[in-house]
Design a protein around this motif. Sequence first.
Motif, mmCIF file in Angstrom:
data_model
loop_
_atom_site.group_PDB
_atom_site.id
_atom_site.type_symbol
_atom_site.label_atom_id
_atom_site.label_comp_id
_atom_site.label_asym_id
_atom_site.label_seq_id
_atom_site.Cartn_x
_atom_site.Cartn_y
_atom_site.Cartn_z
ATOM 1 N N TRP A 1 0.844 -1.184 0.000
ATOM 2 C CA TRP A 1 0.000 0.000 0.000
ATOM 3 C C TRP A 1 0.887 1.244 0.000
ATOM 4 O O TRP A 1 1.813 1.374 0.812
ATOM 5 C CB TRP A 1 -0.899 -0.025 1.223
ATOM 6 N N THR A 2 0.625 2.183 -0.905
ATOM 7 C CA THR A 2 1.389 3.420 -1.001
ATOM 8 C C THR A 2 0.425 4.599 -1.115
ATOM 9 O O THR A 2 -0.801 4.424 -1.146
ATOM 10 C CB THR A 2 2.315 3.413 -2.229
ATOM 11 N N THR A 3 0.974 5.786 -1.260
ATOM 12 C CA THR A 3 0.126 6.964 -1.430
ATOM 13 C C THR A 3 -0.692 6.889 -2.713
ATOM 14 O O THR A 3 -1.725 7.562 -2.823
ATOM 15 C CB THR A 3 0.966 8.249 -1.432
ATOM 16 N N LEU B 1 -1.665 7.171 7.024
ATOM 17 C CA LEU B 1 -2.451 7.487 5.833
ATOM 18 C C LEU B 1 -3.395 6.357 5.472
ATOM 19 O O LEU B 1 -4.536 6.590 5.048
ATOM 20 C CB LEU B 1 -1.513 7.802 4.668
ATOM 21 N N ARG B 2 -2.952 5.131 5.653
ATOM 22 C CA ARG B 2 -3.842 4.006 5.366
ATOM 23 C C ARG B 2 -5.010 3.986 6.343
ATOM 24 O O ARG B 2 -6.171 3.799 5.942
ATOM 25 C CB ARG B 2 -3.079 2.682 5.406
ATOM 26 N N ALA B 3 -4.709 4.160 7.627
ATOM 27 C CA ALA B 3 -5.784 4.193 8.620
ATOM 28 C C ALA B 3 -6.760 5.324 8.332
ATOM 29 O O ALA B 3 -7.964 5.200 8.578
ATOM 30 C CB ALA B 3 -5.193 4.344 10.017
ATOM 31 N N PRO C 1 4.100 -0.802 9.962
ATOM 32 C CA PRO C 1 4.896 -1.357 8.871
ATOM 33 C C PRO C 1 4.816 -2.881 8.832
ATOM 34 O O PRO C 1 4.762 -3.537 9.883
ATOM 35 C CB PRO C 1 6.315 -0.886 9.201
ATOM 36 N N GLY C 2 4.857 -3.429 7.622
ATOM 37 C CA GLY C 2 4.673 -4.865 7.460
ATOM 38 C C GLY C 2 5.939 -5.685 7.495
ATOM 39 O O GLY C 2 5.889 -6.908 7.376
ATOM 40 N N PRO D 1 2.497 -0.482 4.934
ATOM 41 C CA PRO D 1 1.575 -0.643 6.069
ATOM 42 C C PRO D 1 0.647 -1.838 5.935
ATOM 43 O O PRO D 1 0.171 -2.160 4.847
ATOM 44 C CB PRO D 1 0.781 0.667 6.047
ATOM 45 N N ARG D 2 0.393 -2.450 7.081
ATOM 46 C CA ARG D 2 -0.570 -3.544 7.162
ATOM 47 C C ARG D 2 -1.223 -3.500 8.530
ATOM 48 O O ARG D 2 -0.787 -2.787 9.435
ATOM 49 C CB ARG D 2 0.117 -4.897 6.947
#
Length: 311
Positions: free
Chosen positions: A5-7, A241-243, A257-258, A267-268
């Motif tokens: 997952w990225t921006t 950002l993912r959250a 971080p994963g 991120p995970r």
Amino acid sequence: MTEKWTTANIPDQRGRVAVVTGANTGLGFETAKALAERGASVVLAVRDVAKGEQAAACMTGDVSVLALDLTSLDSVRTAAVALRSRLDRLDLLINNAGVMYTPKQTTRDGFEMQFGTNHLGHFAFTGLLLDLILPVPGSRVVTVSSVGHRIRAAIHFDDLQWERSYSRVGAYGQSKLANLMFTYELQRRLAAHGTTVALAAHPGGSNTELGRNLPAALRLPFALLAPLLAQSAAMGALPTLRAATDPAVLGGQYYGPGGRNEVMGHPRLVTSSPASYDLAVQQRLWDVSENLTGVTFPVVGFERNLPPSRQ
């Protein structure tokens, strides 16, 4: 679930309003910058307005600056009043600002600096803004914790302000554990309301200014090992950002971080320490935080027995 997952995975944020604390540098800067680039109206809530203006000038989009000093409850209240005069809704509140490993000192209200800034300041700020957030479908409160919540971490109700003895590592761990417990208790209180969710994130090892208060003996080793143990602030901001933006997230989740030991990587969904899920301690911390800050939350009908997600 996206492996990396990225921006680029951030959905269009046009029409959304976000407030990011501590957004003039490091993780907060990268978080605010990414949100603004995707179309959000972003408020940089910062202690130093001049530095905030400099940061805003480096971003594209609708970006403004708000004075917020989390070490002062008067400043927190003033900032909340100012926001309420400027905004009629708030989609994202990102509680990012923080201090780490400070020498023994207190906030303007007499709280231990790390607990007062990292937890109590954000607790009060969130409570004072929540009625701007609750009516907005899909709104979120994201609070940044740390892997440090596992290190010598407990909520020391018998000495919350570390007046009898002081450990900068233990005090930091307490504040970051408090961030998670606040998130989980807030999510339970929000669950019945149905529009807003609370989540947490951590950056792993990130190369930011937080390390400036490391004890002198650790500064050189940290500098030498940073390239191996720390990722960029831009990477460290991805869990937040993912959250804040991933449509698939659920309330009460925690992102980090994963990679190995959650130090680096994309991120995970992760889990926090067993201590962080103690319902009785979460509730006691909430009650104590309300008493210390004088801020109560406008949430009714919450379900006390709904546990946070541990997927």
